[in-house]
Design an enzyme around this catalytic site. Structure first.
Site, short mmCIF file in Angstrom:
data_model
loop_
_atom_site.label_atom_id
_atom_site.label_comp_id
_atom_site.label_asym_id
_atom_site.label_seq_id
_atom_site.Cartn_x
_atom_site.Cartn_y
_atom_site.Cartn_z
N ASN A 7 0.85 -1.18 0.00
CA ASN A 7 0.00 0.00 0.00
C ASN A 7 0.90 1.25 0.00
O ASN A 7 1.74 1.40 0.89
CB ASN A 7 -0.88 -0.04 1.26
CG ASN A 7 -1.81 1.16 1.36
OD1 ASN A 7 -1.38 2.29 1.17
ND2 ASN A 7 -3.06 0.92 1.68
N HIS A 10 0.91 6.19 1.94
CA HIS A 10 1.71 7.09 2.78
C HIS A 10 2.65 7.97 1.96
O HIS A 10 3.04 9.04 2.41
CB HIS A 10 2.51 6.32 3.81
CG HIS A 10 1.67 5.83 4.94
ND1 HIS A 10 0.72 6.62 5.56
CD2 HIS A 10 1.61 4.64 5.56
CE1 HIS A 10 0.14 5.93 6.51
NE2 HIS A 10 0.64 4.73 6.53
N HIS A 43 -5.72 3.54 -1.62
CA HIS A 43 -7.04 3.82 -1.04
C HIS A 43 -7.48 5.20 -1.50
O HIS A 43 -6.91 6.21 -1.07
CB HIS A 43 -6.94 3.76 0.49
CG HIS A 43 -8.24 3.92 1.20
ND1 HIS A 43 -8.36 3.75 2.56
CD2 HIS A 43 -9.49 4.23 0.75
CE1 HIS A 43 -9.62 3.95 2.92
NE2 HIS A 43 -10.31 4.26 1.85
N ARG A 45 -9.75 7.77 -0.92
CA ARG A 45 -10.73 8.13 0.12
C ARG A 45 -11.66 9.21 -0.40
O ARG A 45 -11.30 10.00 -1.28
CB ARG A 45 -10.00 8.64 1.38
CG ARG A 45 -9.17 7.56 2.06
CD ARG A 45 -8.60 8.09 3.37
NE ARG A 45 -9.62 8.20 4.38
CZ ARG A 45 -9.76 7.36 5.42
NH1 ARG A 45 -8.89 6.39 5.60
NH2 ARG A 45 -10.72 7.53 6.28
N ARG A 49 -7.63 12.63 0.92
CA ARG A 49 -6.57 13.15 1.80
C ARG A 49 -5.18 12.70 1.36
O ARG A 49 -4.20 13.34 1.68
CB ARG A 49 -6.81 12.77 3.25
CG ARG A 49 -6.64 11.30 3.53
CD ARG A 49 -6.60 11.03 5.01
NE ARG A 49 -7.90 11.15 5.63
CZ ARG A 49 -8.23 10.52 6.76
NH1 ARG A 49 -7.34 9.77 7.37
NH2 ARG A 49 -9.41 10.64 7.27
N GLU A 70 -8.61 0.31 -2.86
CA GLU A 70 -9.34 0.25 -1.60
C GLU A 70 -10.33 1.40 -1.60
O GLU A 70 -9.97 2.52 -2.00
CB GLU A 70 -8.31 0.44 -0.48
CG GLU A 70 -8.62 -0.31 0.78
CD GLU A 70 -7.56 0.00 1.81
OE1 GLU A 70 -7.86 0.77 2.73
OE2 GLU A 70 -6.43 -0.50 1.69
N THR A 101 -7.91 3.22 8.41
CA THR A 101 -9.11 2.38 8.53
C THR A 101 -9.12 1.71 9.89
O THR A 101 -8.20 0.99 10.23
CB THR A 101 -9.11 1.32 7.40
OG1 THR A 101 -8.79 1.96 6.18
CG2 THR A 101 -10.45 0.65 7.29
N GLU A 151 -10.36 -9.91 3.24
CA GLU A 151 -9.11 -9.48 3.88
C GLU A 151 -9.38 -9.41 5.37
O GLU A 151 -10.24 -8.63 5.82
CB GLU A 151 -8.64 -8.13 3.34
CG GLU A 151 -7.33 -7.72 4.01
CD GLU A 151 -6.76 -6.41 3.49
OE1 GLU A 151 -7.03 -6.04 2.33
OE2 GLU A 151 -6.02 -5.76 4.26
N1 PXP Z 1 -5.54 -3.33 4.41
C1 PXP Z 1 -6.49 -2.37 4.53
C2 PXP Z 1 -7.89 -2.72 4.14
C3 PXP Z 1 -6.17 -1.07 4.97
O1 PXP Z 1 -7.14 -0.14 5.08
C4 PXP Z 1 -4.84 -0.77 5.26
C5 PXP Z 1 -4.48 0.62 5.68
O2 PXP Z 1 -4.63 1.49 4.62
C6 PXP Z 1 -3.89 -1.79 5.11
C7 PXP Z 1 -4.26 -3.07 4.72
C8 PXP Z 1 -2.45 -1.54 5.40
O3 PXP Z 1 -2.29 -1.29 6.73
P1 PXP Z 1 -0.88 -0.75 7.25
O4 PXP Z 1 -0.66 0.57 6.60
O5 PXP Z 1 -1.06 -0.65 8.73
O6 PXP Z 1 0.13 -1.77 6.83
#
Ligand code: PXP
Length: 252
Positions: A7, A10, A43, A45, A49, A70, A101, A151
């Site tokens: 993901n 960030h 994601h 959103r 953001r 996502e 989330t 998931e």
């Molecule tokens: N899976 C889902 C559905 C999420 O919402 C997130 C956070 O965006 C993640 C996985 C990844 O989580 P993390 O950033 O804590 O590894």
């Protein structure tokens, strides 16, 4: 051996903090795939953001592995997904004030809405994953909605206050993964996973994929993104330990 999807939200968060065009999450996606990641997750959103619509469109062109969008199960997002056509959409609950989330989707309590959202996405040729807490009720509901993937939310396990709670939550994740696989669902897991706490999950053969963002991007600040993805991949792809109690093969 499990798959790893990274993901890159960030990276977009850092870009948005300055309001300019770098660092680019598309670049992060390219480097993560270069390092061997099986897929990329973004994601989009409702409040935009971090990830922007442009990021999703460009990633659709650039990402070679699985592109996982996502999103909340809203009309707007289902419409965007239908245009961009990611390989898979992961439906998540979304609250404006949350940092990330926070919990799993209440599929069982919203069957009509979930069934409709899953149906619309599948009609557009997009596979659907539901992000749920590891309970049999939610897994059965996801199965009834005809999602192809669940998931399992690992956040509670990762944040467990003590070992007793952690073991209980691990048990719930193992049982849930087994039940979901028995129902024919593919099983992914994610939220809060890092190089230390992923280890016990690797003993659960029903978990086919990990979705990891924060810990990889955080490590990347110090060791570089390709190295950070490589470290996690080495764990995800290592032969499963015989039991969750076996010591980690690698520690920081
Ligand atoms: N899976 C889902 C559905 C999420 O919402 C997130 C956070 O965006 C993640 C996985 C990844 O989580 P993390 O950033 O804590 O590894």
């Amino acid at each position: 051996m499990a798959r790893l999807s990274v993901n890159v939200d960030h990276v977009a968060t850092l870009r948005q903090a300055r309001g300019i065009d770098e660092p680019d999450p598309v670049w992060a996606a390219v480097l993560a795939e270069k390092a061997g990641a099986d897929g990329i997750i973004v994601h989009l959103r409702e409040d935009r953001r971090h990830i922007q619509d442009r990021d999703l469109w460009v990633m659709r062109q650039v990402v070679k592995g699985q592109l996982n969008m996502e999103m909340a199960a809203t009309e707007e997002m289902i419409g965007i997904a239908g245009q961009v056509r990611p390989d898979i959409c992961t439906l998540v609950p979304e609250k404006r004030q949350e940092l990330t989330t926070e919990g799993g989707l209440d599929v069982a309590g919203n069957m009509e809405k979930m069934r409709a959202a899953v149906g619309s996405l599948k009609d557009a040729g997009i596979a659907v994953s539901l992000f749920i807490d590891p309970t049999s009720e939610q897994i059965k509901a996801a199965h009834q909605c005809e999602a192809q993937v669940v998931e399992l939310h690992t956040g509670a396990y990762c944040n467990a206050p003590d070992d007793e709670a952690r073991q209980k939550l691990l048990g719930a994740l193992e049982d849930s993964a087994r039940l979901a696989a028995r129902l024919g669902l593919k099983v992914a897991a994610g939220h809060g996973l890092n190089l230390r706490n992923i280890h016990p999950l690797l003993a659960f053969p029903d978990i086919e994929e990990y979705s990891i963002g924060h810990s990889i991007i955080a490590r990347a600040v110090f060791v570089g993104l390709e190295a950070a993805v490589g470290e996690m991949l080495a764990l995800a792809r290592s032969p499963a330990p015989r039991s969750a109690a076996e010591p980690p093969q690698r520690r920081l």
